[in-house]
Each structure stands twice: as structure tokens, then as C-alpha cells.
Write an enzyme that holds these catalytic residues in place. Structure first.
Site, PDB file in Angstrom:
ATOM      1  N   GLY A   1      -4.164   4.817  10.321  1.00 30.61           N
ATOM      2  CA  GLY A   1      -3.301   3.654  10.113  1.00 30.61           C
ATOM      3  C   GLY A   1      -2.543   3.753   8.796  1.00 30.61           C
TER       4      GLY A   1
ATOM      5  CG  ASP B   1     -11.803   0.412   4.495  1.00 28.92           C
ATOM      6  OD1 ASP B   1     -11.421  -0.356   5.403  1.00 28.92           O
ATOM      7  OD2 ASP B   1     -11.035   1.167   3.877  1.00 28.92           O
TER       8      ASP B   1
ATOM      9  CE  LYS C   1      -9.256  -3.054   7.913  1.00 23.32           C
ATOM     10  NZ  LYS C   1      -8.097  -2.663   7.102  1.00 23.32           N
TER      11      LYS C   1
END
Ligand code: S3P
Length: 422
Positions: free
Chosen positions: A91, A312, A339
Site C-alpha cells: 500500500g 501496525d 490494512k
């Protein structure tokens, strides 16, 4: 991958380079004039995708021993790709490169894997289109694959609707080429590696309160880059050091940029024994050694401005919550849904297989800690951070754990299992 729990761990390790900084070193190295030498570059699949995209844009990038060398061609040196740019699972590559490609005098086609094709790109399309960019997908809201017809851009002032370093960076990178100043307003501070590296290379970037101002400059200049170890990768071993009995783990040269150290603050709030030593600053990025010893954790509540500083690390933080006494609440973390997998769902589904007491909420989860975990068979959902978090849970559960599709750790941490099982 099979995980057999360990009774105690005493080790000193250096985890691989920071993923966010590695991506930016290739992108900005390509746009700078001169040769950028990168030490500590993360050879993970995501960063290799960034290298491959910039090679297709006419940039010579080579490996010399343990360094990556980017032969930058200046702000206006990229050339039209003859093939589709494939970002794989990354991403960061897709969102940041879109900012750059929006301003080039050529057309580019972009794609990625099945996970990338489900991730929202509208969040970059909205501000980039306000700057004049032309991004064309096949549906109403933008998803990969899509095309970018490069064009002249103008600077904008844009208030981010969500805290996202990728969206902020896409706008700032487009702003390098725009007419006039570009201002991004953040709801909460997010990782600022783009701003730090741009400044090192001669860009005019200023932070005023929650605004980041970028004024176009004629050129960026190559600068040697030393990539610190990734705190997001260190996080698995930090949590492991806390929850495994009679253990001490030392992590060398970890990036401790304050926009990334939410995991340390959250674990400290849970009662963790964590110390940081040998702090220095390289290229504007703070670095230090992290020392973790076995800890008696208790529950905490994590939300608000803390979330972007540990986004994360939430999969492995949820594992810490399972081993803590009392309740851990993770809230304001809706971003987990977009995510590499829907991490609210995948964390909960997999931790439940170990017998964890964990409930889904609309913006996070509630974990009742202290229930012993039992080894089991879990699924990575092709999400590297889920695979690694479950491996940490398996190391401290009773009995063996098997992780299916564990090879996806190569996205961000190719030698994860070597370090974990050594
Ligand atoms: C990243 C920003 C974060 C993070 C991702 C890397 C970056 O994403 O989750 O792993 O390098 O800018 P968002 O900007 O979508 O929050």
C-alpha cells in the site's frame, strides 16, 4: 510453520531495516540529483516492489555488497514505463508513487495483488484530483488497478479526514511538482519519515502545529541514507521479551522516531520492563537499543492520538493483552479494517483459536487477559503482521502451534522465523 514454545529467551538481535524509510529512500533517491547510497535497506517483498517500479520508470538501482545504490535523475528525470507498475502487496508503494506519477509528463498503469485491489485508493484520489491529477479506475470509488495521466498540478490546502502517513506523503510528493505551496493538515500526528528525508535532500518542508507546508524547489540532492531497524519488526520481540518468563531480549539500533514509539508507551503503561539505551540521531531519525525483560503486564486502554503511533503493532499488542492481567481496550482503530487484511476480524478470529477471551467492537477490541493460551493451528490470512503476532502467541502458549501461509512474513521481515526460532 511450526512453533514450539520456549521456556526462556536470552538474545541480542538486530531486526531488518525500517520498511517506511526503505520505501522513501528509493523514491526520493530516484527524484534526487546524484547517487543515493542506502545502508540497512529492508530487502522485504514490499520494498523490492518499490525498487522494481522505479526501475520501470528509468532509474538505475543496484546492490553493492550490503548497500543499495540509487542513481537519481533529478526531479524531472523519470521516464514513461513500458509495462504496468506492479506494487505487489504494498500500500505504501501504491499510495506514495501515485503522488509522484500524478505530476509526470506521461501516463502510468498501476496494479497489485488481491489484497491491494481491495484497499481504498479514494483517500489519495480525492486530494490528488483537487491538485489537478487524473486518476482513472473502473469503479465509482478508486481501487487498483488504475491509470494515472500525468499533468501539471497546483498546490492545495488539504485537511486529512483520517490520520494517514501514506495519504499525507502522497500529497507532499505531488506538492514537490505543484505550482504554489501545498499544505496538509493532520487530525493526529503520523509518521514523518517523508518530511525528514525530504528536508535532508533540500526540500522546503515546514511543520507548523498540525500543518505540514511544502514549497516546490528546483531540485532535490542525493544524501547518504542509513536505515534504522524497524520498530514495527522489533515489536514482535519486544512483546515476546515481556510475556516470556525469565527472559531478556536486546534489540540493536532500532528507529525510535517519536511518531513510531506508541508500542513502547503502551507496553510501559501495561507495566513492561523496557529500557532504551545508546540514543543517537542519524539523518534526522532517532535510533537506540531497546532492552526488554520479562514483565508482569496489566491491562490498559489505547485510543485517540496513540493509535497512529502504533497502528501496525496492534496485532502483537493484542497478544500482549492476552497475557496481561485484567482488561485491555483498543479503540479508535477503525483503520485496522483497511490494512493488508481486516485486522480487527483477523486478530480476533486467530487469537480465539488459542482460547483467548477477546471481543470485537466497531473501532477495535476488548481483551480479557490472563486466560492461558493453548497451541493450535492458525491462519495468516496472507497478512505478514498476523502471521508474526500469532507466532509470538505460539511461543508462549502451551503445546505446539502451526501457522498456515506463514511465508508472507517476507513482505516486511524475511528472516523473522530464523531469529525467532534460533
Ligand atoms: C505507512 C503508513 C501507515 C502504516 C503502513 C506504512 C507508511 O499506513 O500502516 O504500514 O510508510 O507511510 P497509513 O498511512 O494507511 O496509516
Amino acid at each position: 510453520m511450526k512453533i514450539t514454545p520456549k521456556k526462556e529467551i536470552h538474545t541480542t538481535i538486530t531486526v531488518p531495516g525500517d520498511k517506511s524509510i526503505s520505501h522513501r529512500s528509493i523514491m526520493l533517491g530516484a527524484l534526487a540529483k546524484g547517487t543515493t547510497e542506502i545502508e540497512g535497506f529492508l530487502m522485504g517483498e514490499d520494498c523490492l516492489s518499490t525498487i522494481s517500479c522505479f526501475q520501470k520508470l528509468g532509474i538505475r538501482i543496484e546492490q553493492q555488497k550490503d548497500k543499495i545504490i540509487v542513481h537519481g535523475k533529478g526531479l524531472h528525470g523519470l521516464t514513461a514505463p513500458t509495462e504496468t507498475l506492479d506494487v505487489g502487496n504494498s500500500g505504501t508503494t501504491l499510495r506514495l508513487i501515485s503522488g509522484i506519477l500524478s505530476a509526470q509528463p506521461f501516463c502510468s498503469h498501476l496494479t497489485g495483488d488481491a489484497s491491494i485491489q481491495k484497499r481504498p485508493m479514494e483517500r489519495i484520489a480525492v486530494p490528488l484530483r483537487q491538485m489537478g491529477a487524473v486518476l482513472k479506475g473502473s469503479s465509482d470509488k478508486l481501487f487498483a488497478p488504475f491509470a494515472i495521466e500525468g499533468t501539471a498540478l497546483k498546490g492545495i490546502t488539504y485537511a486529512l479526514p483520517m490520520a494517514s502517513a501514506q495519504v499525507k506523503s502522497a500529497i507532499l510528493l505531488a506538492g514537490l511538482f505543484a505550482k504554489g505551496e501545498t499544505i496538509v493538515i493532520e487530525p493526529e500526528p503520523t509518521r514523518d519519515h517523508t518530511e525528514i528525508m525530504l528536508r535532508c535532500m533540500g526540500a522546503e518542508i515546514q511543520k507548523i502545529g498540525n500543518e505540514i507546508h511544502c514549497k516546490p524547489v528546483p531540485e532535490l540532492y542525493a544524501h547518504k541514507i542509513v536505515v534504522p531497524s524497524d520498530i514495527s519488526s522489533a515489536a514482535y520481540f519486544i512483546v515476546l521479551g515481556c510475556i516470556c518468563e525469565n527472559s531478556e531480549i536486546i534489540l540493536k539500533n532500532v528507529g525510535i522516531n517519536p511518531t513510531r514509539t506508541g508500542i513502547l508507551d503502551a507496553l510501559l503503561a501495561m507495566g513492561a520492563n523496557i529500557h532504551v539505551k545508546n540514543e543517537t540521531i542519524i539523518n534526522g531519525e532517532k535510533i537506540g537499543d531497546i532492552i526488554v525483560t520479562s514483565s508482569k503486564l496489566h491491562g490498559t486502554t489505547i485510543g485517540g492520538a496513540e493509535i497512529p503511533r502504533l497502528i501496525d503493532e496492534i496485532p502483537v499488542l493484542a497478544v500482549a493483552g492476552c497475557f496481561a492481567q485484567g482488561t485491555t481496550i483498543i479503540k479508535d482503530a477503525q483503520e485496522l479494517k483497511v490494512k493488508e487484511s481486516n485486522r480487527i476480524k483477523t486478530i480476533i478470529a486467530e487469537l480465539k483459536k488459542f482460547g483467548a477471551n477477546i471481543t470485537e467492537t466497531d473501532d477495535g477490541m476488548i481483551i480479557q487477559g490472563g486466560t492461558p493460551l493453548k497451541g493450535c493451528t492458525v491462519e495468516s490470512h496472507q497478512d505478514h503482521r498476523i502471521a508474526m503476532a500469532m507466532a509470538v502467541a505460539g511461543m508462549c502458549a502451551s503445546g505446539q502451534t502451526e501457522i498456515r501461509n506463514a511465508e508472507c512474513v517476507t513482505i516486511s521481515f524475511p528472516n523473522f522465523f530464523d531469529l525467532l526460532l534460533k
